[in-house]
Design a protein around this motif. Sequence first.
Motif, PDB file in Angstrom:
ATOM      1  N   LEU A 179       9.856  56.288 -10.586  1.00  0.00           N
ATOM      2  CA  LEU A 179      10.373  57.643 -10.568  1.00  0.00           C
ATOM      3  C   LEU A 179      10.076  58.241 -11.779  1.00  0.00           C
ATOM      4  O   LEU A 179       9.563  59.286 -12.148  1.00  0.00           O
ATOM      5  CB  LEU A 179      11.877  57.590 -10.321  1.00  0.00           C
ATOM      6  N   TYR A 180      10.492  57.504 -13.262  1.00  0.00           N
ATOM      7  CA  TYR A 180      10.524  57.894 -14.389  1.00  0.00           C
ATOM      8  C   TYR A 180       8.979  58.213 -14.931  1.00  0.00           C
ATOM      9  O   TYR A 180       8.742  59.388 -15.326  1.00  0.00           O
ATOM     10  CB  TYR A 180      10.819  56.739 -15.373  1.00  0.00           C
ATOM     11  N   GLY A 181       7.995  57.223 -14.497  1.00  0.00           N
ATOM     12  CA  GLY A 181       6.596  57.240 -14.949  1.00  0.00           C
ATOM     13  C   GLY A 181       6.023  58.381 -14.062  1.00  0.00           C
ATOM     14  O   GLY A 181       5.225  59.416 -14.911  1.00  0.00           O
ATOM     15  N   LEU A 182       6.091  58.612 -12.884  1.00  0.00           N
ATOM     16  CA  LEU A 182       5.609  59.475 -12.082  1.00  0.00           C
ATOM     17  C   LEU A 182       5.882  60.955 -12.046  1.00  0.00           C
ATOM     18  O   LEU A 182       5.238  61.915 -12.210  1.00  0.00           O
ATOM     19  CB  LEU A 182       5.586  59.161 -10.686  1.00  0.00           C
ATOM     20  N   LEU A 183       7.312  61.118 -12.255  1.00  0.00           N
ATOM     21  CA  LEU A 183       7.873  62.436 -12.234  1.00  0.00           C
ATOM     22  C   LEU A 183       8.002  63.073 -13.537  1.00  0.00           C
ATOM     23  O   LEU A 183       7.792  64.163 -14.069  1.00  0.00           O
ATOM     24  CB  LEU A 183       9.164  62.445 -11.373  1.00  0.00           C
ATOM     25  N   ALA A 184       8.806  62.049 -14.385  1.00  0.00           N
ATOM     26  CA  ALA A 184       9.183  62.577 -15.576  1.00  0.00           C
ATOM     27  C   ALA A 184       8.196  62.528 -16.933  1.00  0.00           C
ATOM     28  O   ALA A 184       8.138  63.332 -17.584  1.00  0.00           O
ATOM     29  CB  ALA A 184      10.394  61.776 -16.071  1.00  0.00           C
ATOM     30  N   VAL A 185       7.294  61.595 -16.921  1.00  0.00           N
ATOM     31  CA  VAL A 185       6.214  61.675 -17.661  1.00  0.00           C
ATOM     32  C   VAL A 185       5.051  62.235 -17.332  1.00  0.00           C
ATOM     33  O   VAL A 185       4.629  63.200 -17.762  1.00  0.00           O
ATOM     34  CB  VAL A 185       5.938  60.006 -18.060  1.00  0.00           C
TER      35      VAL A 185
END
Length: 201
Positions: free
Chosen positions: A73-79
């Motif tokens: 989630l962090y890599g795909l959405l936030a980053v």
Amino acid sequence: DGMRTGLALAVGASLAFGASGSLARGLFDAGWSPGAVVLIRISIGALVVLPFGLAALAGRWDVLRRNVKLLLLYGLLAVAGAQYCYFNAVQRMDVGPALLIEFTAPAAVVGWMWVRHGQRPRRITVAGAILAALGLALVLDIFGGVSLDGIGVAWATAAMIGAATYFVINGNLTTGLPPLTLAGGGLVVGALGLGLLAVTG
């Protein structure tokens, strides 16, 4: 002392991100796509940060396994998502308004924490959010009849959601993931996700 260092790093990161929009505009004029700019940017970041993230993990692979979904989630959405949407916005509108829309993310986080977790903001926080909204309205000149690119605003708003996700996940101290491991893992996931997008067209 730690607070001062952290604040200086935060301001430096904001300035670096803000400058990236102007630099990317030149690449767009040279024929680069937003996806290519973000892929190169994130891949370089992953190469730089990953060794430090692995060192911070210190062999605690179980912590990594427990947080696979969070890292995705962090890599795909936030980053990747936040940057990809921001650079798409910059391709269609001026850097300043695109950046200001994205940087309303803290106000979105305040709203999310209030609605989702019942953490009612203090008066000074609400006042700050209102001032930020008024400042955004003045910069965008929404009262002056200036026409904005609707698609560009939509991209910038999507970037704001990605940035808000970034703040929420980084503010969660219960995962056990070291910050550098979260950053390095998120950059790797983001680079792989954008690479897959590029390969598939």
